[in-house]
Design a protein around this motif. Structure first.
Motif, PDB file in Angstrom:
ATOM      1  N   GLU A  11     -22.113  -7.385   8.913  1.00  0.00           N
ATOM      2  CA  GLU A  11     -20.658  -7.471   9.000  1.00  0.00           C
ATOM      3  C   GLU A  11     -20.125  -6.636  10.162  1.00  0.00           C
ATOM      4  O   GLU A  11     -20.751  -5.665  10.601  1.00  0.00           O
ATOM      5  CB  GLU A  11     -20.008  -6.957   7.707  1.00  0.00           C
ATOM      6  CG  GLU A  11     -20.231  -7.830   6.498  1.00  0.00           C
ATOM      7  CD  GLU A  11     -19.351  -7.446   5.317  1.00  0.00           C
ATOM      8  OE1 GLU A  11     -18.287  -6.837   5.548  1.00  0.00           O
ATOM      9  OE2 GLU A  11     -19.717  -7.767   4.185  1.00  0.00           O
ATOM     10  N   VAL A  33     -22.036 -13.828   6.878  1.00  0.00           N
ATOM     11  CA  VAL A  33     -20.963 -12.870   7.221  1.00  0.00           C
ATOM     12  C   VAL A  33     -19.894 -13.464   8.146  1.00  0.00           C
ATOM     13  O   VAL A  33     -19.413 -12.813   9.072  1.00  0.00           O
ATOM     14  CB  VAL A  33     -21.532 -11.556   7.814  1.00  0.00           C
ATOM     15  CG1 VAL A  33     -22.305 -10.780   6.773  1.00  0.00           C
ATOM     16  CG2 VAL A  33     -22.407 -11.795   9.050  1.00  0.00           C
ATOM     17  N   GLN A  47     -15.012  -9.645   7.522  1.00  0.00           N
ATOM     18  CA  GLN A  47     -16.416  -9.594   7.923  1.00  0.00           C
ATOM     19  C   GLN A  47     -16.576  -9.807   9.421  1.00  0.00           C
ATOM     20  O   GLN A  47     -17.532  -9.321  10.027  1.00  0.00           O
ATOM     21  CB  GLN A  47     -17.227 -10.676   7.199  1.00  0.00           C
ATOM     22  CG  GLN A  47     -17.549 -10.381   5.755  1.00  0.00           C
ATOM     23  CD  GLN A  47     -18.397 -11.482   5.146  1.00  0.00           C
ATOM     24  OE1 GLN A  47     -18.260 -12.654   5.501  1.00  0.00           O
ATOM     25  NE2 GLN A  47     -19.261 -11.115   4.225  1.00  0.00           N
TER      26      GLN A  47
END
Length: 444
Positions: free
Chosen positions: A56, A332, A356
């Motif tokens: 992330e 992500v 993210q």
């Protein structure tokens, strides 16, 4: 658009999220005249996750004694200085350019200098301000006049993992009102099952306390017992399991994976049974097959570790024709990782979390890439949320057809659902709520 809508003011402050931790709120004022006279101010509060993937974008924290190291004063300062300088005077109607300027001001792949929380606050607030200036609902400004599909809620009613202090190893157990005629009725069905589950837990002398996302957090032995209790609640609420209500699971397997053992450790199940419980990737897949054969589980999120691409391939080959296999930590919201998954045939759906990746443009690009490849998308909240309702509008704008916003309790969760009710009213007869099955086209 040819209209010029200059950004006149950028301001951020440190506020609290639903877990009582600091986060960033940004205010962006746009308009051609004097600020405060005929300007329009948009706002956005950035969410924060407890269970986060290692790939992330970086959430910048101060790591100082105040707020136990979780303060965001540096991120706030970055908004009020560097990022403000980058976008002041720019056209708020050019979202992709604004986001590009924010990324250039940071200069790192994971937003490590400015912080993804600082960048995202500005990105979302600009869109909110532009929508207000154009006198358009946010969902319509973001998605256009064809944004008419209300999402099916994947409503969290039982919490575990990092979202609760209990013995449940899987992170979320959710219900999906697939048999509802509209969002309003789907929300009602979920709320009724939620309260029925609470009564059932009390009957069994189990805790009805809630976790971070509002789902109940009892101590039970494992996924089978949790799903069995949910099935009983659906029945007691007067609904038909598999027709009116189906289930979804967020395993958050990366939180269970132990690299040295190449296996997934189940601490809660081990505690409840008195025997150490480990499962290999193959055993995890077999476990999911068993669960889906016993219960109407339509969706499994993060079923394997975020770096086990080959395991995801095998999982998808085994279950992908009948179950939605959602990559959260795996993807992500990153187009490069999503593209890799598409090429490898890993998973068949993408969870979209704007924090993210760090900008609205990048999140929308992730949705577009997924949809073009036939992957489904689910717009998702985080465990640390706020009263901000941007997510609800974005779910409609993206045409995803599914949303994760938590349980039908706690204001930061119900705010999203209430906003969707308002959007459904605004759309009137053009509103669409149609769950076409796991292999159907949710974008219609």
């Amino acid at each position: 658009m040819n209209r010029y809508l200059p950004i006149r003011k950028v301001y951020a402050r440190e506020v609290l999220d639903s877990r009582g931790n600091p986060t960033v709120e940004a205010e962006i004022t746009v308009g051609e005249g004097i600020v405060g006279k005929d300007g329009y101010t948009g706002r956005a509060i950035v969410p924060s996750g407890a269970s986060t993937g290692k790939f992330e974008a970086l959430e910048l924290r101060d790591a100082e004694p105040r707020y136990r190291g979780l303060g965001v004063q540096r991120a706030v300062e970055h908004v009020n200085t560097v990022l403000a300088d980058a976008v002041l005077g720019e056209n708020a109607l050019c979202q992709s350019r604004i986001d590009c300027l924010l990324l250039e001001a940071d200069g790192t792949e994971k937003k490590e200098h400015m912080g993804a929380n600082a960048i995202l606050a500005v990105s979302l607030a600009v869109a909110d301000a532009a929508a207000k200036a154009m006198r358009m609902p946010l969902y319509q400004y973001l998605g256009g006049c064809k944004s008419t599909q209300l999402p099916v809620p994947m409503m969290n009613i039982l919490n575990g993992g990092k979202h609760a202090d209990n013995t449940v190893d899987f992170q979320e157990f959710m219900i999906m009102p697939v048999g509802a005629c509209c969002f309003k009725e789907g929300l009602r069905m979920c709320a009724e099952v939620y309260h029925t589950l609470k009564e059932f837990l009390k009957e069994r002398k189990l805790s009805a306390a809630v976790g971070d996302e509002g789902g109940f957090a009892p101590d039970v032995q494992g996924a089978k017992e949790a799903l069995a209790m949910m099935a009983e609640a659906v029945k007691r609420a007067g609904y038909t399991l598999g027709k009116d209500i189906c289930f979804a699971i967020d395993v958050a397997a990366s939180e269970l994976y132990e690299e040295d053992k190449k296996a997934y450790y189940f601490p809660g199940e081990s505690f409840m049974t008195g025997t150490e419980v480990y499962r290999t990737a193959e055993e995890m897949t077999a476990y999911y097959e068993e669960l889906t054969e016993t219960f109407p589980v339509l969706s499994i999120e993060d079923g394997l570790d975020q770096e086990d691409w080959e395991g995801w391939q095998r999982l998808t080959q085994r279950l992908g024709q009948k179950v939605q296999l959602v990559g959260d930590d795996l993807f992500v919201t990153n187009t490069e990782r999503i593209a890799r998954g598409i090429t490898m045939g890993a998973g068949n759906a993408v969870l979209i979390k704007v924090n993210q990746i760090g900008t609205l443009t990048e999140a929308m690009e992730a949705v577009e890439l997924a949809h073009k490849a036939g992957y489904r998308t689910i717009l998702s909240h985080r465990s640390g949320e706020s009263e901000d309702t941007f997510l609800a509008d974005l779910a409609v704008a993206a045409g995803s057809g599914q949303i994760k916003a938590g349980a039908p309790c706690r204001g930061e969760r119900t705010a999203k659902y209430n906003r969707l009710l308002a959007i459904e009213d605004m759309l009137g007869e053009t509103a669409c709520y149609d769950y076409k099955g796991i292999n159907g086209n949710l974008r219609k």
